[in-house]
Motif scaffolding. Structure first.
Motif, PDB file in Angstrom:
ATOM      1  N   UNK A   1     -24.034 -27.209   0.213  1.00  0.00           N
ATOM      2  CA  UNK A   1     -24.368 -28.600  -0.093  1.00  0.00           C
ATOM      3  C   UNK A   1     -25.713 -28.702  -0.811  1.00  0.00           C
ATOM      4  N   UNK A   2     -26.685 -27.922  -0.364  1.00  0.00           N
ATOM      5  CA  UNK A   2     -28.005 -27.988  -0.991  1.00  0.00           C
ATOM      6  C   UNK A   2     -28.002 -27.343  -2.373  1.00  0.00           C
ATOM      7  N   UNK A   3     -27.176 -26.330  -2.561  1.00  0.00           N
ATOM      8  CA  UNK A   3     -27.050 -25.747  -3.912  1.00  0.00           C
ATOM      9  C   UNK A   3     -26.522 -26.787  -4.897  1.00  0.00           C
ATOM     10  N   UNK A   4     -25.634 -27.639  -4.443  1.00  0.00           N
ATOM     11  CA  UNK A   4     -25.129 -28.719  -5.300  1.00  0.00           C
ATOM     12  C   UNK A   4     -26.232 -29.741  -5.585  1.00  0.00           C
ATOM     13  N   UNK A   5     -27.033 -30.044  -4.555  1.00  0.00           N
ATOM     14  CA  UNK A   5     -28.151 -30.978  -4.753  1.00  0.00           C
ATOM     15  C   UNK A   5     -29.145 -30.417  -5.769  1.00  0.00           C
ATOM     16  N   UNK A   6     -29.488 -29.151  -5.607  1.00  0.00           N
ATOM     17  CA  UNK A   6     -30.444 -28.539  -6.536  1.00  0.00           C
ATOM     18  C   UNK A   6     -29.877 -28.505  -7.959  1.00  0.00           C
ATOM     19  N   UNK A   7     -28.575 -28.254  -8.083  1.00  0.00           N
ATOM     20  CA  UNK A   7     -27.941 -28.233  -9.400  1.00  0.00           C
ATOM     21  C   UNK A   7     -27.985 -29.608 -10.056  1.00  0.00           C
TER      22      UNK A   7
ATOM     23  N   UNK B   1     -36.113 -29.635   0.103  1.00  0.00           N
ATOM     24  CA  UNK B   1     -36.192 -28.326   0.760  1.00  0.00           C
ATOM     25  C   UNK B   1     -35.126 -28.199   1.835  1.00  0.00           C
ATOM     26  N   UNK B   2     -34.616 -26.995   1.992  1.00  0.00           N
ATOM     27  CA  UNK B   2     -33.802 -26.634   3.155  1.00  0.00           C
ATOM     28  C   UNK B   2     -34.576 -25.579   3.932  1.00  0.00           C
ATOM     29  N   UNK B   3     -34.901 -25.879   5.180  1.00  0.00           N
ATOM     30  CA  UNK B   3     -35.694 -24.985   6.033  1.00  0.00           C
ATOM     31  C   UNK B   3     -34.814 -24.510   7.187  1.00  0.00           C
ATOM     32  N   UNK B   4     -34.613 -23.215   7.275  1.00  0.00           N
ATOM     33  CA  UNK B   4     -33.810 -22.620   8.342  1.00  0.00           C
ATOM     34  C   UNK B   4     -34.746 -21.878   9.304  1.00  0.00           C
ATOM     35  N   UNK B   5     -34.695 -22.241  10.578  1.00  0.00           N
ATOM     36  CA  UNK B   5     -35.465 -21.553  11.611  1.00  0.00           C
ATOM     37  C   UNK B   5     -34.481 -20.904  12.582  1.00  0.00           C
ATOM     38  N   UNK B   6     -34.540 -19.600  12.711  1.00  0.00           N
ATOM     39  CA  UNK B   6     -33.637 -18.914  13.634  1.00  0.00           C
ATOM     40  C   UNK B   6     -33.369 -17.492  13.178  1.00  0.00           C
TER      41      UNK B   6
ATOM     42  N   UNK C   1     -38.055 -19.228  -0.646  1.00  0.00           N
ATOM     43  CA  UNK C   1     -39.504 -19.478  -0.614  1.00  0.00           C
ATOM     44  C   UNK C   1     -39.969 -20.437  -1.719  1.00  0.00           C
ATOM     45  N   UNK C   2     -39.016 -21.118  -2.344  1.00  0.00           N
ATOM     46  CA  UNK C   2     -39.333 -22.185  -3.301  1.00  0.00           C
ATOM     47  C   UNK C   2     -38.854 -23.510  -2.727  1.00  0.00           C
ATOM     48  N   UNK C   3     -37.530 -23.615  -2.572  1.00  0.00           N
ATOM     49  CA  UNK C   3     -36.972 -24.791  -1.896  1.00  0.00           C
ATOM     50  C   UNK C   3     -36.035 -24.400  -0.750  1.00  0.00           C
ATOM     51  N   UNK C   4     -35.832 -23.103  -0.583  1.00  0.00           N
ATOM     52  CA  UNK C   4     -35.075 -22.559   0.545  1.00  0.00           C
ATOM     53  C   UNK C   4     -36.007 -21.667   1.347  1.00  0.00           C
ATOM     54  N   UNK C   5     -36.153 -21.989   2.624  1.00  0.00           N
ATOM     55  CA  UNK C   5     -37.068 -21.234   3.484  1.00  0.00           C
ATOM     56  C   UNK C   5     -36.319 -20.766   4.727  1.00  0.00           C
ATOM     57  N   UNK C   6     -36.568 -19.495   5.088  1.00  0.00           N
ATOM     58  CA  UNK C   6     -35.968 -18.960   6.314  1.00  0.00           C
ATOM     59  C   UNK C   6     -37.085 -18.354   7.167  1.00  0.00           C
ATOM     60  N   UNK C   7     -37.366 -18.993   8.282  1.00  0.00           N
ATOM     61  CA  UNK C   7     -38.348 -18.501   9.246  1.00  0.00           C
ATOM     62  C   UNK C   7     -37.562 -17.855  10.377  1.00  0.00           C
TER      63      UNK C   7
END
Length: 369
Positions: A279-285, A291-296, A316-322
């Motif tokens: 879904x976010x890839x479509x938004x970015x397109x 931003x989409x931030x994933x924690x886990x 690390x630009x608009x997709x973050x995974x912590x």
């Protein structure tokens, strides 16, 4: 090797009991191995073995199972709940007439028993009117039950209670590796068989457990009372893990710079990460700057998704995974985010819901019970 042998013997004894011809055949083979025969005899007398112990404690006790947190706190939602509730009970002034003891399950001496967290060398031997609370999700209670541990405790007059976080591996086995569903069902049957009370973390889970009991009345003779309670999000009083990385403020500023949608969950099949990422890839397109931030941490059966995230052009630009952050850092991530996405296809409750609500974040949640 000795521990492995004992586990094999206990499990074999339990599973072949309903099949007399198979049990007879195994006994014929075992007669050729005196050492193994002696071990089988010891297991057969396990109830007598447990009953020979005498408690060294005089006061009434509330025994709280924190086995997995004690062994290795993986900082999952369940373990955050275990830390919080155990800490609250330990420091609750209303429990003045009962000693609150944290305990852990072990078979390191060749037999299953609980030991005190504060006195690891001392075995727990409960008394009449003591209360056991299986707070941690501890699959090893199944093996302990085969050995007769909980049968002995029931005979001593100990009240046995367990907490159920969910029974999703039973309801949706395809979300886990082969064997997980069967092991979870063995665990559920065990706790139902010995419990006086079962406490569920949501009304939905309590309905699932009641339905399961109704469907398996022939296999489960015991009928514990089923209760449910609300989870909370008092992170400050849950013995939170500490630690802030050096680049934390830079990362948090990136979250604050534009709408940031947060997912807090182990990356596993049911949590909806793949669908959300699409879904976010479509938004970015479409030039939507969010931003989409994933924690886990990384879970199971998601290797392709993990590689896709690690190699993503927006990482690390608009997709973050912590992947593994402290409770202290997570609090700051909540505060810097715009909205929580709870895309999971199945939950016991979903602790991030109440945590996000405490931070007054809007929540986008899948429409499930």
């Amino acid at each position: 090797m000795k521990r492995i042998l004992i586990k094999i013997v206990i499990n074999m004894k339990y599973h072949v009991r309903p099949y007399p011809r198979l049990e007879y055949g195994i006994k014929k083979v075992v007669n050729h191995f005196p050492a193994l025969k002696a071990k089988l005899k010891q297991v057969g007398n396990q109830k007598t073995f447990y009953s020979s112990f005498v408690s060294t404690k005089s006061n009434r006790e509330l025994l709280i199972d924190v086995t997995n947190v004690y062994a290795e706190d993986l900082k999952t939602g369940i373990q955050r709940v275990v830390r919080s509730i155990a800490n609250e009970l330990k420091n609750n002034d209303s429990l003045k007439n009962i000693d609150v003891q944290l305990v852990f399950l072990t078979d390191r001496n060749g037999y299953w028993c609980y030991r005190y967290v504060d006195e690891p060398t001392e075995m727990v031997v409960p008394k009449a009117k003591d209360i056991f609370l299986g707070l941690d999700f501890n699959a090893a209670v199944t093996e302990a039950s085969y050995a007769g541990l909980f049968t002995d405790w029931k005979s001593r007059g100990t009240q046995i209670c367990f907490v159920v976080y969910d029974i999703l591996p039973i309801l949706h086995p395809y979300w886990w590796y082969d064997g997980v569903s069967q092991a979870h069902e063995e665990w559920l049957k065990t706790i139902i068989s010995y419990s006086d009370k079962v406490f569920c973390i949501s009304q939905t889970v309590s309905k699932d457990v009641k339905k399961y009991m109704t469907q398996h009345t022939l296999n489960i003779q015991n009928k514990p009372s089923i209760h449910w309670f609300h989870l909370g999000a008092d992170v400050d009083n849950s013995v939170p893990s500490k630690g802030i990385p050096e680049n934390a403020e830079t990362v948090l500023n990136q979250f604050r710079s534009k709408p940031s949608f947060l997912m807090v969950a182990t990356v596993e099949p049911r949590k909806g990460h793949e669908q959300t990422l699409i879904a976010f890839e479509k938004l970015w397109a479409d030039q939507v700057d969010v931003n989409l931030v994933i924690v886990g941490k990384a879970g199971w059966q998601v290797n392709d998704l993990i590689q896709r995230i690690r190699k993503h052009i927006e990482l690390n630009k608009r997709l973050f995974w912590l992947e593994a952050i402290s409770d202290e850092y997570l609090e700051k991530v909540y505060a810097a985010s715009t909205c929580l996405i709870a895309a999971s296809q199945g939950e016991g409750f979903g602790l991030p819901l109440i945590e996000a609500a405490q931070h007054k974040l809007p929540i986008m949640a899948r429409d499930i019970a």
